[in-house]
Write a protein that holds these residues in place. Structure first.
Motif, PDB file in Angstrom:
ATOM      1  N   GLU A  18       0.830  -1.203   0.000  1.00 43.66           N
ATOM      2  CA  GLU A  18       0.000   0.000   0.000  1.00 43.66           C
ATOM      3  C   GLU A  18       0.869   1.260   0.000  1.00 43.66           C
ATOM      4  OE1 GLU A  18      -3.210   0.084   2.841  1.00 43.66           O
ATOM      5  OE2 GLU A  18      -3.614  -2.051   2.525  1.00 43.66           O
ATOM      6  N   GLN A  19       2.001   1.214   0.679  1.00 42.20           N
ATOM      7  CA  GLN A  19       2.927   2.349   0.649  1.00 42.20           C
ATOM      8  C   GLN A  19       3.459   2.557  -0.763  1.00 42.20           C
ATOM      9  OE1 GLN A  19       5.895   2.944   3.701  1.00 42.20           O
ATOM     10  NE2 GLN A  19       4.816   1.531   5.064  1.00 42.20           N
ATOM     11  N   LYS A  20       3.761   1.477  -1.453  1.00 45.30           N
ATOM     12  CA  LYS A  20       4.264   1.582  -2.827  1.00 45.30           C
ATOM     13  C   LYS A  20       3.205   2.165  -3.752  1.00 45.30           C
ATOM     14  CE  LYS A  20       7.736  -2.017  -2.421  1.00 45.30           C
ATOM     15  NZ  LYS A  20       8.149  -3.383  -2.808  1.00 45.30           N
ATOM     16  N   GLN A  21       1.951   1.750  -3.578  1.00 47.67           N
ATOM     17  CA  GLN A  21       0.860   2.314  -4.381  1.00 47.67           C
ATOM     18  C   GLN A  21       0.708   3.796  -4.108  1.00 47.67           C
ATOM     19  OE1 GLN A  21       0.100   0.000  -7.054  1.00 47.67           O
ATOM     20  NE2 GLN A  21      -1.465   1.544  -6.991  1.00 47.67           N
ATOM     21  N   ALA A  22       0.751   4.188  -2.829  1.00 44.20           N
ATOM     22  CA  ALA A  22       0.623   5.599  -2.463  1.00 44.20           C
ATOM     23  C   ALA A  22       1.787   6.396  -3.042  1.00 44.20           C
ATOM     24  CB  ALA A  22       0.566   5.752  -0.942  1.00 44.20           C
ATOM     25  N   ALA A  23       2.996   5.856  -2.929  1.00 42.30           N
ATOM     26  CA  ALA A  23       4.175   6.543  -3.455  1.00 42.30           C
ATOM     27  C   ALA A  23       4.056   6.742  -4.961  1.00 42.30           C
ATOM     28  CB  ALA A  23       5.446   5.755  -3.118  1.00 42.30           C
ATOM     29  N   LEU A  24       3.614   5.709  -5.662  1.00 42.64           N
ATOM     30  CA  LEU A  24       3.457   5.817  -7.117  1.00 42.64           C
ATOM     31  C   LEU A  24       2.413   6.865  -7.468  1.00 42.64           C
ATOM     32  CD1 LEU A  24       4.332   4.847  -9.869  1.00 42.64           C
ATOM     33  CD2 LEU A  24       2.662   2.994  -9.677  1.00 42.64           C
ATOM     34  N   SER A  25       1.358   6.939  -6.688  1.00 45.82           N
ATOM     35  CA  SER A  25       0.321   7.941  -6.924  1.00 45.82           C
ATOM     36  C   SER A  25       0.887   9.353  -6.738  1.00 45.82           C
ATOM     37  CB  SER A  25      -0.855   7.711  -5.975  1.00 45.82           C
ATOM     38  OG  SER A  25      -1.834   8.688  -6.157  1.00 45.82           O
ATOM     39  N   TYR A  26       1.641   9.573  -5.652  1.00 46.63           N
ATOM     40  CA  TYR A  26       2.253  10.881  -5.412  1.00 46.63           C
ATOM     41  C   TYR A  26       3.220  11.244  -6.538  1.00 46.63           C
ATOM     42  CZ  TYR A  26       0.557  11.222  -0.587  1.00 46.63           C
ATOM     43  OH  TYR A  26      -0.222  11.320   0.530  1.00 46.63           O
TER      44      TYR A  26
END
Length: 88
Positions: A18-26
């Motif tokens: 989930e952190q990786k998904q959030a980072a990619l979104s940012y």
């Protein structure tokens, strides 16, 4: 005298995926904003790679990152970073 704000969270950190998904979104948002402001995609890519590798070196050290990057050419050739394949 002003002091920096301290932030506390009442929840556990997000799981790694989930952190990786959030980072990619940012990063996608920042990338789109930079492109909108006229920054060339190639310049963004090179700056992003530099920043990413510098962060990895800070975290894991030069030898570990060098070992990691040794395998990138095969991953690129195998299509791991090709958007057409990643979206299928």
């Amino acid at each position: 005298m002003s002091h920096p704000a301290t932030f506390t969270f009442d929840h556990d950190p997000l799981p790694d995926h989930e952190q990786k998904q959030a980072a990619l979104s940012y990063l996608s948002e920042a990338w789109a904003e930079a492109r909108h402001e006229g920054v060339d995609g190639d310049c963004l890519a090179q700056a992003s790679l530099f920043a990413a590798l510098a962060e990895l070196v800070t975290t894991y050290g030069e030898d570990a990152v060098a070992k990691f990057t040794d395998g990138l050419s095969n991953r690129v050739r195998n299509g791991e970073f090709s958007l057409a394949l990643a979206r299928q």
